[in-house]
Design a protein around this motif. Structure first.
Motif, PDB file in Angstrom:
ATOM      1  N   TRP A  11       6.110  -0.579  -1.086  1.00 15.68           N
ATOM      2  CA  TRP A  11       5.204   0.488  -1.649  1.00 15.68           C
ATOM      3  C   TRP A  11       5.350   0.833  -2.837  1.00 15.68           C
ATOM      4  O   TRP A  11       6.828   1.108  -3.107  1.00 15.68           O
ATOM      5  N   ILE A  69       0.687  -2.367  -2.213  1.00 15.90           N
ATOM      6  CA  ILE A  69       1.242  -2.538  -1.130  1.00 15.90           C
ATOM      7  C   ILE A  69       1.740  -4.213  -0.997  1.00 15.90           C
ATOM      8  O   ILE A  69       0.732  -4.536  -1.123  1.00 15.90           O
ATOM      9  N   ALA A  83      -2.006   2.913  -5.747  1.00 12.50           N
ATOM     10  CA  ALA A  83      -1.330   2.371  -4.434  1.00 12.50           C
ATOM     11  C   ALA A  83      -1.207   0.772  -4.476  1.00 12.50           C
ATOM     12  O   ALA A  83      -2.296   0.121  -4.535  1.00 12.50           O
ATOM     13  N   VAL A 124      -1.142   2.283   7.049  1.00 10.74           N
ATOM     14  CA  VAL A 124      -0.303   3.047   6.031  1.00 10.74           C
ATOM     15  C   VAL A 124      -0.711   4.515   5.988  1.00 10.74           C
ATOM     16  O   VAL A 124      -2.223   4.721   5.660  1.00 10.74           O
ATOM     17  N   GLU A 140      10.652   0.778   0.561  1.00  8.59           N
ATOM     18  CA  GLU A 140      10.334  -0.536   1.256  1.00  8.59           C
ATOM     19  C   GLU A 140      11.099  -0.513   2.641  1.00  8.59           C
ATOM     20  O   GLU A 140      11.982   0.176   2.832  1.00  8.59           O
TER      21      GLU A 140
END
Length: 291
Positions: free
Chosen positions: A126, A113, A111, A48, A285
Motif C-alpha cells: 500500500w 495498491i 491510493a 481494503v 505491506e
C-alpha cells in the motif's frame, strides 16, 4: 473485468472495484483459497479498509471544528481503481480522490495498491500519498477472507489459528461490544486457537503485537500464512449466524482500529490513528503464503 496475474504457482484474479483480490488458485495443488463472496454470509472477499478501520462511535468524527459522518471501514473498498502498470506476475492499481469525498473526509490523497507474486507468496503493498498542505490523519487495513474447509472431507474443526507474537512484547487482546472496542487484558500465552462454531459468537478476535497468523488444517496441512511485520493490530473474524460460523476466516492486518467507548470523537486523537506529513507518503505491506 478481472485483472489476472500469475506465475508457475498461483493464479490471482483482482477486481478494479476496490482493487480487491477475488480469487487465488494454486496451480500445483488445485485449491481455491479465497472466500467466494456469497452474500448469504458476507458479500466481500478482501476489501481494503480506508480511511477508517472498524466503526466510529455514532458513525461520526470531528476534525478542525467540523463533524463528519462515515460508515464502517470507510469508502475505498467501493471505488473504481485504474490499472497503473502490469506485468505477468505484478500489477499496480491507482486511485486519486479528486475532490469526491470532501463531505465525509476533508483530505485529498492518492491510493496505490500493488500485488506481486513470488512462487506461492502474494505480497500486497500500500502507498497513501498526502496531497494536502497539512498533516493527513487516517487508518488503513486489510480484510482478506479465506475459504474453509479447503478440502471436501475436512471440517471447520480440523483447522487451527497459529499466532506468532513480536518478541519481547506484551500481547493485548481487545473485545468488540456494539461495534466499539475495549481492552480485555494481556494474552501473552496465546499460541494456537482451534476453530469452533462459537469462536466468533462475540464478533472478531483482536490483538496487538502480532507478526504472523497461520490458518491451517490438522489433517492436510493446507492453509494460508499471513505475515504483517510492523502492523500494530490484527483482527480475526468470521460471520456468526444461527449458532455456526461461516465457511471462511478473515485474517486482517490493520494500521488502525475501531473507536473505543471513551473516545472524544476527535480524529487526531483517535486510538490507533496514523498521520502523514504534507506531500509525503505512508507505505506498508503484508504477505500471504498459500500452502
Amino acid at each position: 473485468m478481472m485483472i489476472v496475474i500469475e506465475n508457475d504457482w498461483l493464479k490471482v484474479e483482482i477486481s478494479p472495484l476496490g482493487a480487491e483480490v477475488r480469487k487465488v488458485k494454486h496451480k500445483k495443488n488445485g485449491l481455491d483459497y479465497m472466500w467466494t463472496g456469497d452474500p448469504a454470509y458476507w458479500g466481500r472477499v478482501s476489501p481494503v479498509l480506508f480511511p477508517i478501520v472498524g466503526r466510529l462511535k455514532e458513525d461520526r468524527y470531528k476534525l478542525e471544528g467540523e463533524t463528519y459522518e462515515m460508515s464502517q471501514h470507510g469508502f475505498l473498498r467501493d471505488v473504481e481503481f485504474e490499472v497503473d502498470g502490469q506485468s505477468q506476475a505484478d500489477v499496480s492499481f491507482r486511485f486519486e480522490s479528486g475532490g469526491r469525498f470532501g463531505h465525509v473526509y476533508p483530505y485529498e490523497f492518492i491510493a496505490i495498491i500493488r500485488y506481486t507474486l513470488n512462487e506461492d507468496l502474494l505480497t500486497v503493498h500500500w502507498e497513501i500519498v498526502n496531497k494536502n498542505r497539512d498533516e493527513m490523519y487516517f487508518s488503513i487495513g486489510a480484510h482478506p477472507a479465506f475459504r474453509i474447509p479447503l478440502i471436501e472431507k475436512e471440517t471447520i474443526g480440523d483447522y487451527n489459528l497459529h499466532l506468532i507474537p513480536i518478541a519481547n512484547k506484551n500481547v493485548m487482546e481487545y473485545v468488540i461490544e456494539n461495534s466499539l472496542i475495549r481492552e480485555k487484558g494481556t494474552a501473552n500465552d496465546l499460541v494456537s486457537i482451534p476453530l469452533t462454531d462459537s469462536l466468533f459468537a462475540q464478533d472478531a478476535l483482536i490483538y496487538n503485537n502480532i507478526d504472523q497468523v497461520t490458518l491451517s488444517s490438522n489433517k492436510s496441512n493446507h492453509g494460508v500464512e499471513v505475515r504483517f511485520e510492523g502492523f500494530p493490530f490484527v483482527g480475526i473474524w468470521s460471520k456468526y449466524t444461527d449458532g455456526k460460523m461461516a465457511p471462511f476466516v478473515c485474517i486482517e492486518p490493520w494500521h488502525g482500529i475501531a473507536d473505543t467507548y471513551d473516545t472524544n470523537g476527535n480524529l487526531k486523537e483517535k486510538f490507533g490513528i496514523n498521520k502523514i506529513e504534507p506531500r509525503e507518503a505512508f507505505r506498508a505491506e503484508y504477505k500471504m503464503r498459500f500452502i
